[in-house]
Design a protein around this motif. Structure first.
Motif, mmCIF file in Angstrom:
data_model
loop_
_atom_site.group_PDB
_atom_site.id
_atom_site.type_symbol
_atom_site.label_atom_id
_atom_site.label_comp_id
_atom_site.label_asym_id
_atom_site.label_seq_id
_atom_site.Cartn_x
_atom_site.Cartn_y
_atom_site.Cartn_z
ATOM 1 N N GLN A 118 14.793 -2.698 -7.154
ATOM 2 C CA GLN A 118 13.443 -3.328 -6.765
ATOM 3 C C GLN A 118 13.307 -4.814 -7.062
ATOM 4 O OE1 GLN A 118 11.309 -2.128 -4.582
ATOM 5 N NE2 GLN A 118 12.819 -0.582 -4.269
ATOM 6 N N GLU A 119 13.885 -5.307 -8.027
ATOM 7 C CA GLU A 119 13.785 -6.419 -8.689
ATOM 8 C C GLU A 119 14.175 -7.471 -7.628
ATOM 9 O OE1 GLU A 119 12.781 -7.937 -11.308
ATOM 10 O OE2 GLU A 119 12.221 -6.222 -12.491
ATOM 11 N N ALA A 120 15.229 -7.107 -6.673
ATOM 12 C CA ALA A 120 15.486 -8.113 -5.377
ATOM 13 C C ALA A 120 14.511 -8.022 -4.532
ATOM 14 C CB ALA A 120 16.884 -7.366 -5.090
ATOM 15 N N PHE A 143 8.142 -2.029 -5.153
ATOM 16 C CA PHE A 143 7.688 -0.612 -5.512
ATOM 17 C C PHE A 143 8.482 -0.016 -6.559
ATOM 18 C CE2 PHE A 143 5.917 3.456 -5.902
ATOM 19 C CZ PHE A 143 4.649 3.501 -5.652
ATOM 20 N N LYS A 144 8.075 -0.492 -7.994
ATOM 21 C CA LYS A 144 9.234 -0.037 -8.713
ATOM 22 C C LYS A 144 8.818 1.636 -9.195
ATOM 23 C CE LYS A 144 10.056 -4.438 -10.857
ATOM 24 N NZ LYS A 144 9.926 -5.225 -12.208
ATOM 25 N N ARG A 149 5.271 6.402 -13.731
ATOM 26 C CA ARG A 149 5.078 6.905 -15.310
ATOM 27 C C ARG A 149 5.538 8.190 -15.447
ATOM 28 N NH1 ARG A 149 -0.982 5.211 -16.658
ATOM 29 N NH2 ARG A 149 -0.356 6.004 -18.633
ATOM 30 N N GLN A 150 4.449 9.031 -15.935
ATOM 31 C CA GLN A 150 5.088 10.444 -16.248
ATOM 32 C C GLN A 150 5.676 11.051 -15.184
ATOM 33 O OE1 GLN A 150 2.053 9.046 -17.208
ATOM 34 N NE2 GLN A 150 0.840 10.269 -18.723
ATOM 35 N N CYS A 151 5.381 10.622 -14.066
ATOM 36 C CA CYS A 151 6.059 11.507 -12.672
ATOM 37 C C CYS A 151 7.421 10.260 -12.268
ATOM 38 C CB CYS A 151 5.053 11.328 -11.811
ATOM 39 S SG CYS A 151 3.878 12.977 -12.004
ATOM 40 N N SER A 152 7.685 9.695 -12.977
ATOM 41 C CA SER A 152 8.821 8.842 -12.553
ATOM 42 C C SER A 152 10.301 9.342 -12.880
ATOM 43 C CB SER A 152 8.714 7.096 -13.142
ATOM 44 O OG SER A 152 9.010 7.449 -14.682
ATOM 45 N N GLY A 153 10.226 10.211 -13.630
ATOM 46 C CA GLY A 153 11.672 10.898 -13.887
ATOM 47 C C GLY A 153 12.295 9.986 -14.993
#
Length: 275
Positions: A118-120, A143-144, A149-153
Motif C-alpha cells: 500500500q505504500e505505493a 488502505f493499509k 489493528r486487532q483484526c489485521s492478523g
C-alpha cells in the motif's frame, strides 16, 4: 408371379431414376443448373443476413463505453459481503482445526492490503471523493492492513478466533462511479434483546469517501475497496448459543432495507462459539 417381379423391378428402377436420371442428367429431380441456382440463392440470402447482423452489432458496439456499463440503474446501491466467506460461522475456540478454515481466507483476502504494498498507493485526504475523471491513469488510495489493528492478523495471526472473539471483515461490492452521500459507515447488531459488544476498525466502521468513485477493473487495476473489521466481543454467557448478526451500511443515501434483496446494503450471518 411374373407380374410381381416386373412391378418390383419397375419400382427399383424409379427410385434409381429419382436419385440420378442418366437420360435427363437430373439429381434428385433437379438438373445441375437448377441446383446451382438454389445454392446461389441461399448463399446470397444467408450472406445478406450475416452482413446485416454484423452491421447491427457494430453499430451497437459504437454506443458502448469500453470501461463503464451503459445501464447501471439496477445496481445503484452496492451489496455487502463478509470474510470469511461463510454466513454460518461455528467453531470451538479450543480446537484450532475448527477455526483455521476461517483464518486462512482472512489472511488471503488481506494480502493486497499489506502495508508494504500500500505504500505505493496515494495517501489521500480523508472526507472527500478522489475524483479522477480527466486522468488517464487512475491512482489508488492507500488502505493499509494495519488500520484494522486487532483484526489485521499482524499482532494476532488467529484473528481473535483462539480467544473466542472472532473478527469479521465487512466490505461493499464495487459499483463503478458510486459516490455515496453523507458519511457511510458499517453498523452491526445482534438480533436479540440484549446488545452485543463489538469493536470496529477503522473507528466507528467508517467507509471514507476518498475510496470513491471506482473506475472499473481496467482503469483501476490495483484498486482496493475499503474494509471494516468487526470484532465480536463475546463473553462466557454468549458461548454455546447461536447469534444472528446483521450488518448494514448507514449514514448515507445507500439502500439497506430492500425486502427483495437481502444483501443490498446489508448482510446477515450466524455465529456460534463454544469453549
Amino acid at each position: 408371379m411374373a407380374n410381381k417381379e416386373e412391378k418390383a423391378d419397375e419400382k427399383q428402377s424409379s427410385w434409381k431414376d429419382f436419385i440420378y436420371n442418366p437420360r435427363t442428367g437430373e439429381f434428385i429431380g433437379r438438373t445441375a443448373s437448377s441446383w446451382a441456382l438454389i445454392f446461389l440463392f441461399y448463399l446470397v440470402f444467408y450472406g445478406f443476413l450475416a452482413g446485416m447482423f454484423s452491421l447491427t452489432m457494430w453499430v451497437m458496439l459504437q454506443t458502448l463505453d469500453e470501461h463503464t456499463p451503459r445501464y447501471r440503474d439496477r445496481v445503484a446501491s452496492p451489496g455487502l459481503m463478509i470474510r470469511p466467506r461463510s454466513l454460518e460461522i461455528k467453531f470451538n475456540r479450543s480446537i484450532p482445526q475448527q477455526y483455521s478454515k476461517y483464518m486462512q481466507p482472512l489472511e488471503s483476502f488481506l494480502q493486497p492490503y499489506n502495508d508494504s504494498l500500500q505504500e505505493a498507493n496515494e495517501p489521500c485526504p480523508e472526507g472527500m471523493y478522489f475524483e479522477q475523471d480527466d486522468v488517464e491513469e487512475k491512482k489508488v488510495c492507500q488502505f493499509k492492513r494495519s488500520v484494522l489493528r486487532q483484526c489485521s492478523g499482524l499482532a494476532d495471526s488467529n484473528f481473535g478466533y483462539s480467544e473466542g472473539q472472532p473478527c469479521i471483515l465487512v466490505k461493499m461490492n464495487r459499483v463503478i462511479g458510486l459516490r455515496p452521500r453523507g458519511d457511510p459507515h458499517i453498523n452491526c447488531i445482534a438480533k436479540r434483546e440484549t446488545p452485543l459488544q463489538m469493536q470496529y476498525f477503522p473507528t466507528e466502521g467508517k467507509l471514507d469517501k476518498s475510496y470513491f468513485p471506482y473506475y472499473g477493473k481496467t482503469l483501476h487495476a490495483n484498486y482496493v475497496q475499503p474494509v471494516v473489521a468487526v470484532k465480536l466481543l463475546l463473553t462466557e454467557d454468549d458461548y454455546n448459543s447461536e447469534l444472528v448478526i446483521e450488518c448494514k451500511v448507514e449514514g448515507s443515501d445507500l439502500l439497506n432495507s430492500d425486502d427483495r434483496d437481502k444483501f443490498l446494503g446489508r448482510v446477515t450471518f450466524r455465529v456460534q462459539v463454544s469453549k
